[in-house]
Design an enzyme around this catalytic site. Structure first.
Site, PDB file in Angstrom:
ATOM      1  N   GLU A   1       0.488  -1.249  -0.203  1.00 28.55           N
ATOM      2  CA  GLU A   1      -0.089  -0.116   0.191  1.00 28.55           C
ATOM      3  C   GLU A   1       1.104   1.253   0.032  1.00 28.55           C
ATOM      4  O   GLU A   1       0.234   2.196   0.267  1.00 28.55           O
ATOM      5  CB  GLU A   1      -1.397  -0.198   0.579  1.00 28.55           C
ATOM      6  CG  GLU A   1      -1.439  -1.085   1.091  1.00 28.55           C
ATOM      7  CD  GLU A   1      -2.578  -1.598   2.606  1.00 28.55           C
ATOM      8  OE1 GLU A   1      -2.539  -1.296   3.312  1.00 28.55           O
ATOM      9  OE2 GLU A   1      -4.345  -1.309   2.327  1.00 28.55           O
TER      10      GLU A   1
HETATM   11  N1  IFG Z   1      -3.994  -4.073   4.759  1.00 29.95           N
HETATM   12  C1  IFG Z   1      -2.670  -3.771   5.089  1.00 29.95           C
HETATM   13  C2  IFG Z   1      -3.226  -4.023   6.570  1.00 29.95           C
HETATM   14  C3  IFG Z   1      -3.679  -3.695   7.362  1.00 29.95           C
HETATM   15  C4  IFG Z   1      -5.142  -4.868   7.015  1.00 29.95           C
HETATM   16  C5  IFG Z   1      -6.387  -4.615   7.792  1.00 29.95           C
HETATM   17  C6  IFG Z   1      -1.525  -5.657   4.050  1.00 29.95           C
HETATM   18  C7  IFG Z   1      -0.614  -6.585   4.206  1.00 29.95           C
HETATM   19  C8  IFG Z   1      -5.443  -4.526   5.545  1.00 29.95           C
HETATM   20  N2  IFG Z   1      -1.714  -4.513   3.775  1.00 29.95           N
HETATM   21  O1  IFG Z   1      -2.722  -6.367   5.043  1.00 29.95           O
HETATM   22  O2  IFG Z   1      -1.733  -2.564   7.421  1.00 29.95           O
HETATM   23  O3  IFG Z   1      -4.884  -2.225   7.190  1.00 29.95           O
HETATM   24  O4  IFG Z   1      -7.347  -6.116   7.391  1.00 29.95           O
END
Ligand code: IFG
Length: 542
Positions: free
Chosen positions: A343
């Protein structure tokens, strides 16, 4: 972790040998018991993860006040496993259970033997009238055999005060070894801080199911959780916040060393993660000079993602990366350091690849292997990199193909599909503690979390590129051990089984019987769990 080709061929070999020598633990015991559509699980096979093979016979073993725990051979680590077992058994049985190096044919016996088919984590457990013998090639195998022994004893054995017994172990032979080398769980201590004792509690719960890797997500937008001598404000300032505005916290180096030691004593390797270049707002609040505009960011206590980035063009960013990774490598006896990479929406794509090139070089320079979320596959993963896939059913083919291509070029893959393995995903049912978990990948019930095959999950991914699986637990909505447990139980044991058990043992109807039998144990252990309507929980678990 050894290069995958030697590992998986050895493992496959040992499993084939094991499977060939014992009936699957689902051989119908002939009494036609259990759910109509599932073979009855013999008492000796009522274990999670399902053992590779189980050969019941009718003569049980009974622990008595005269039982010794024998650990001949002088291995200090084997002796520590024996002491660990004694610590489990003594309070509930009330027996002395002396640990002795004396050999003998009776009692509970933990033996190390150089039997190749037992591999680095496998074991053989033989239970009969005179003794229960756990034989392994390495102490880790003894430790895993002890977890099986615990589950073969009545749930009351987990009590901290004397219970009546009897303490009977079903008779027969269990031959067991893991399918995958990497059987992980991740705990996000950045969104909400969890104390050393709370992390130790989770480690003990993971050990029950032969999980062997604890991935600690130590930094994010809302918090930095580890003291770094060369950049003291990372913890001092970056550690002073958390989601919701609580006081946060951080581990001193000694506290972190204690976590690593404790995890190792339960045969879990700690993989630390410093998430970069995104998920870095806490870093950017602590040091103005790490921001491209020289201005410190405001602390963030919300739950949005994708808005922060290290300043890729500035050289000071790489002083930061070098110092942090150097100090972290000194605290990491394991081979792997995770550098995140997910992200990074606020980092231009070309800058992302440039940053990941440099960050990976730093990790390798300090003698560690790189691990990163699967966005790294879209950049230039170095040789030996471990790619952690966290996509889900909605993830596009292009993203999946990047991972498959990286694997074909030598990367190994750890599977954490968000709509199967993310323990922070809500259950379909409201839990008895409301508002826990997120649902961006959909709601995940117990069966959906269990009923998939890591070996066949990603189309085109070579089976031997799968290093294993990991169950992440993100903590935007979780801040206590109880809340962690409601999300982890009952889904974590199924994921641990996917990492450990041969595919041949995979059967939802049989698994749900074995899962139900875990509930009385969780009750005695004081583990909170969601009473999923998909499982017929025993009455005692009311
Ligand atoms: N995605 C984000 C996390 C967290 C997650 C919550 C990943 C690799 C959603 N990144 O998962 O930081 O916010 O379910």
């Amino acid at each position: 972790m050894n290069p995958r080709h030697t590992r998986s061929s050895l493992l496959v070999g040992s499993l084939l040998l094991i499977a060939a020598t014992g009936v699957s633990c689902f051989a119908d015991s002939g009494d036609g018991g259990g759910a109509a559509s599932a073979p009855a699980v013999p008492a000796l096979g009522r274990v999670i993860p399902a053992p590779a093979s189980v050969t019941p016979h009718e003569v049980p073993y009974r622990i008595t006040s005269a039982t010794p725990i024998r650990v001949p051979g002088g291995s200090r680590k084997a002796r520590e496993v024996a002491d660990y077992l004694a610590d489990v058994l003594r309070p509930s049985t009330g027996y002395a259970l002396p640990v002795t190096a004396d050999t003998g044919a009776d009692g509970i016996r933990l033996l190390l033997a150089d039997e190749a088919d037992l591999g680095t984590e496998g074991y053989r457990l033989e239970s009969g009238e005179r003794a229960v013998t756990i034989t392994a090639r390495r102490p880790a195998g003894l430790f895993h055999g002890v977890q099986t022994l615990r589950q073969l004893l009545p749930p009351a054995v987990e009590a901290r005060t004397a219970r009546p017994g009897p303490w009977t172990v079903p008779g027969g032979t269990v031959r067991d070894a893991p399918r995958y080398a990497y059987r992980g769980a991740m705990l996000d201590v950045a969104r909400h801080f969890f104390t050393v004792d709370e992390v130790k509690r989770y480690i003990d719960q993971l050990a029950l199911y032969k999980v062997n890797t604890l991935h600690l997500h130590l930094s994010d937008d809302q918090g930095w959780r580890l003291a770094v001598d060369s950049w003291p404000d990372l913890a001092a300032k970056g550690g002073a916040t958390e989601v919701g505005g609580g006081k946060g916290g951080y581990y001193t180096k000694d506290q972190y060393r204690e976590l690593v030691r404790y995890a190792a004593s339960r045969y879990l390797e700690v993989i630390p993660e410093i998430d970069m270049p995104g998920h870095t707002n806490a870093v950017l609040t602590a040091y103005p000079k790490l921001n491209c505009d020289g201005e410190a960011r405001e602390p963030y206590t919300g739950t949005k993602v994708g808005f922060s980035s290290l300043c890729v063009p500035e050289e000071i960013t790489y002083d930061f990366v070098d110092d942090v990774i150097r100090e972290l490598a000194e605290l990491t006896p394991g081979e792997v350091i995770h550098i995140g990479g997910d992200e990074a929406d606020a980092t231009p794509a070309d800058e992302y690849a440039t940053f990941m090139d440099r960050a990976q070089e730093v990790v390798n320079r300090y003698g560690k292997r790189v691990m990163g979320w699967h966005q790294l596959a879209g950049a230039r993963p170095v040789d030996g990199a471990v790619i952690q896939y966290w996509g889900y059913d909605e993830t596009g083919d292009a993203e999946r193909e990047e991972v498959v291509r990286a694997a074909r070029e030598g990367a190994e893959v750890v599977l954490s599909p968000a709509d199967r393995a993310y323990l922070d995903m809500q259950y379909p049912e409201v839990t008895d503690i409301p508002y826990l978990g997120l649902e961006w990948a959909g709601k995940v019930d117990v069966r959906r979390s269990y009923d998939w095959d890591p070996g066949a999950y990603l189309d085109g991914l070579p089976a031997d590129a799968v290093l294993g699986i990991e169950a992440p637990l993100w903590t935007e909505t979780l801040s206590t051990s109880t809340e962690l447990e409601v999300m982890a139980f009952p889904r974590l044991p199924g994921l641990a089984e996917l990492g450990w058990s041969p595919r041949s043992t995979h059967d939802w109807d049989a698994y749900r019987q074995r899962l139900a039998a875990q509930a009385p144990r969780w009750d005695v252990l004081g583990i909170r769990y969601h009473r999923s309507p998909q499982v017929s929980w025993p009455a005692s678990a009311e």
